[in-house]
Design an enzyme around this catalytic site. Sequence first.
Site, PDB file in Angstrom:
ATOM      1  N   GLU A  37       0.806  -1.276   0.089  1.00 54.98           N
ATOM      2  CA  GLU A  37      -0.161   0.201   0.000  1.00 54.98           C
ATOM      3  C   GLU A  37       0.772   1.211   0.039  1.00 54.98           C
ATOM      4  O   GLU A  37       0.519   2.406  -0.530  1.00 54.98           O
ATOM      5  CB  GLU A  37      -1.047   0.082   1.241  1.00 54.98           C
ATOM      6  CG  GLU A  37      -2.171   0.963   1.019  1.00 54.98           C
ATOM      7  CD  GLU A  37      -2.915   0.859  -0.286  1.00 54.98           C
ATOM      8  OE1 GLU A  37      -3.122   2.049  -0.595  1.00 54.98           O
ATOM      9  OE2 GLU A  37      -3.138  -0.226  -0.875  1.00 54.98           O
ATOM     10  N   GLY A  38       1.984   1.242   0.601  1.00 60.85           N
ATOM     11  CA  GLY A  38       2.932   2.145   0.587  1.00 60.85           C
ATOM     12  C   GLY A  38       3.334   2.801  -0.743  1.00 60.85           C
ATOM     13  O   GLY A  38       3.371   3.946  -1.315  1.00 60.85           O
ATOM     14  N   HIS A  39       3.943   1.434  -1.565  1.00 63.79           N
ATOM     15  CA  HIS A  39       3.886   2.260  -2.985  1.00 63.79           C
ATOM     16  C   HIS A  39       2.684   2.598  -3.733  1.00 63.79           C
ATOM     17  O   HIS A  39       2.833   3.791  -4.462  1.00 63.79           O
ATOM     18  CB  HIS A  39       4.475   0.932  -3.809  1.00 63.79           C
ATOM     19  CG  HIS A  39       5.763   0.034  -3.301  1.00 63.79           C
ATOM     20  ND1 HIS A  39       5.954  -0.841  -2.421  1.00 63.79           N
ATOM     21  CD2 HIS A  39       7.263   0.657  -3.408  1.00 63.79           C
ATOM     22  CE1 HIS A  39       7.073  -1.265  -2.169  1.00 63.79           C
ATOM     23  NE2 HIS A  39       7.888  -0.361  -2.623  1.00 63.79           N
ATOM     24  N   GLU A 150       8.538   8.859   2.652  1.00 62.09           N
ATOM     25  CA  GLU A 150       9.314   9.354   3.923  1.00 62.09           C
ATOM     26  C   GLU A 150       9.859   8.330   4.694  1.00 62.09           C
ATOM     27  O   GLU A 150      10.275   8.382   5.437  1.00 62.09           O
ATOM     28  CB  GLU A 150       8.266  10.416   4.639  1.00 62.09           C
ATOM     29  CG  GLU A 150       8.006  11.632   3.801  1.00 62.09           C
ATOM     30  CD  GLU A 150       7.231  12.580   4.593  1.00 62.09           C
ATOM     31  OE1 GLU A 150       6.677  12.245   5.835  1.00 62.09           O
ATOM     32  OE2 GLU A 150       6.976  13.734   4.163  1.00 62.09           O
ATOM     33  N   GLN A 155      17.074   8.206   2.402  1.00 60.55           N
ATOM     34  CA  GLN A 155      17.146   8.183   0.943  1.00 60.55           C
ATOM     35  C   GLN A 155      16.455   9.343   0.442  1.00 60.55           C
ATOM     36  O   GLN A 155      16.980   9.815  -0.660  1.00 60.55           O
ATOM     37  CB  GLN A 155      16.435   6.648   0.607  1.00 60.55           C
ATOM     38  CG  GLN A 155      16.282   6.707  -0.934  1.00 60.55           C
ATOM     39  CD  GLN A 155      15.446   5.212  -1.270  1.00 60.55           C
ATOM     40  OE1 GLN A 155      16.171   4.311  -1.255  1.00 60.55           O
ATOM     41  NE2 GLN A 155      14.190   5.261  -1.439  1.00 60.55           N
ATOM     42  N   VAL A 178       3.062   4.911   4.875  1.00 56.83           N
ATOM     43  CA  VAL A 178       1.821   4.640   5.056  1.00 56.83           C
ATOM     44  C   VAL A 178       2.027   3.322   5.944  1.00 56.83           C
ATOM     45  O   VAL A 178       2.729   2.649   5.944  1.00 56.83           O
ATOM     46  CB  VAL A 178       1.219   3.907   3.845  1.00 56.83           C
ATOM     47  CG1 VAL A 178      -0.246   3.061   4.160  1.00 56.83           C
ATOM     48  CG2 VAL A 178       1.122   4.876   2.787  1.00 56.83           C
ATOM     49  N   SER A 188       8.379  -3.753   2.212  1.00 60.36           N
ATOM     50  CA  SER A 188       8.487  -4.879   1.438  1.00 60.36           C
ATOM     51  C   SER A 188       9.167  -6.179   2.257  1.00 60.36           C
ATOM     52  O   SER A 188       8.714  -7.459   2.228  1.00 60.36           O
ATOM     53  CB  SER A 188       9.118  -4.931   0.334  1.00 60.36           C
ATOM     54  OG  SER A 188       8.875  -3.917  -0.568  1.00 60.36           O
TER      55      SER A 188
HETATM   56  O1  PAF Z   1      13.261   2.534  -2.108  1.00 58.17           O
HETATM   57  C1  PAF Z   1      13.593   1.734  -2.934  1.00 58.17           C
HETATM   58  O2  PAF Z   1      12.815   0.956  -3.417  1.00 58.17           O
HETATM   59  C2  PAF Z   1      14.931   1.729  -3.479  1.00 58.17           C
HETATM   60  O3  PAF Z   1      15.990   2.119  -2.802  1.00 58.17           O
HETATM   61  C3  PAF Z   1      14.957   2.788  -5.166  1.00 58.17           C
HETATM   62  C4  PAF Z   1      14.445   3.996  -4.809  1.00 58.17           C
HETATM   63  C5  PAF Z   1      13.811   1.870  -5.879  1.00 58.17           C
HETATM   64  C6  PAF Z   1      16.406   2.371  -5.703  1.00 58.17           C
HETATM   65  O4  PAF Z   1      16.380   1.107  -5.915  1.00 58.17           O
END
Ligand code: PAF
Length: 285
Positions: A37-39, A150, A155, A178, A188
């Site tokens: 759900e976060g993605h 976030e 990152q 989320v 994940s």
């Molecule tokens: O956050 C992620 O899933 C990864 O670090 C990304 C930004 C897709 C880079 O591989």
Amino acid sequence: MTIKTLRNIEEIRSCVNRWRSKGARTALVPTMGGLHEGHLSLVRHARGVADHVVVSLFVNPTQFNNKADLEKYPRNEESDRSKLADLDVDVLFAPDAEEMYPKGFTTEVTVAGASDILCGKHRPGHFDGVATIVTKLFLQTGADVACFGEKDFQQLSLVRRLVQDLNIPIEIAGVPTVREKDGLAMSSRNVRLSATARKTAPKLNATLVKARNAILEGQKISVVCKTAIASLEEAGFSKVDYLELRAEDDLDELKTLDRPARLLAAAWIGDVRLIDNIIANKVPD
Ligand code: PAF
């Protein structure tokens, strides 16, 4: 709806160029799959800020400092594709490893400073891998905006720095974390938690919230962080990599709460490493 899938850099570049030539804006959502759900919230955000949405799916080997973690990373393109089916995604960009790292590849992007603190200190090389792959994705797609969660706050902060330093013409949008109903940040890696570990995992967020409240009450930051680490260990976390108060903009370590701040933590339950962070200078609405 079946999502169009491109696996080749030339194809994705000319596709986004075609959209641009018609005056349309493209948003990129970089992912390594294992979608949750976060993605999906990143994709919904992307939909709201652009005319076209590209989701990239590439499990980037160079950002895994631990081979076992790379091997255990969930990979299921069909399942990921079905989760995106109703979200009006224009293209899934899913290159293979040879397309991204062809024979002879030697260049690495390093964001000095940002790579060696917090998670970087505990995962040597991880952020060089992230910086390299996101730079490639930005240049390959030519997207106008890229959306990052976030939850991976370090990152997000590093990507903002590199885009500014390298003058890459892309906007970076940060999207709030989320959470599951019990507060666990979606990740994940959560599928790898045992039933017992799953019960312990939300304590990471609960501990951050308690520590934030203690800081807002005026308690000494170093004491609050130490107490929070001890309580995570007591709760069943096998190891706490860090729990620290840092400045929101440049991740400088803070001894006093004198600017917008985040409380960030990384902790292990068995062989699963969880990260989380919350706004620290106020209780969000
Ligand atoms: O956050 C992620 O899933 C990864 O670090 C990304 C930004 C897709 C880079 O591989």
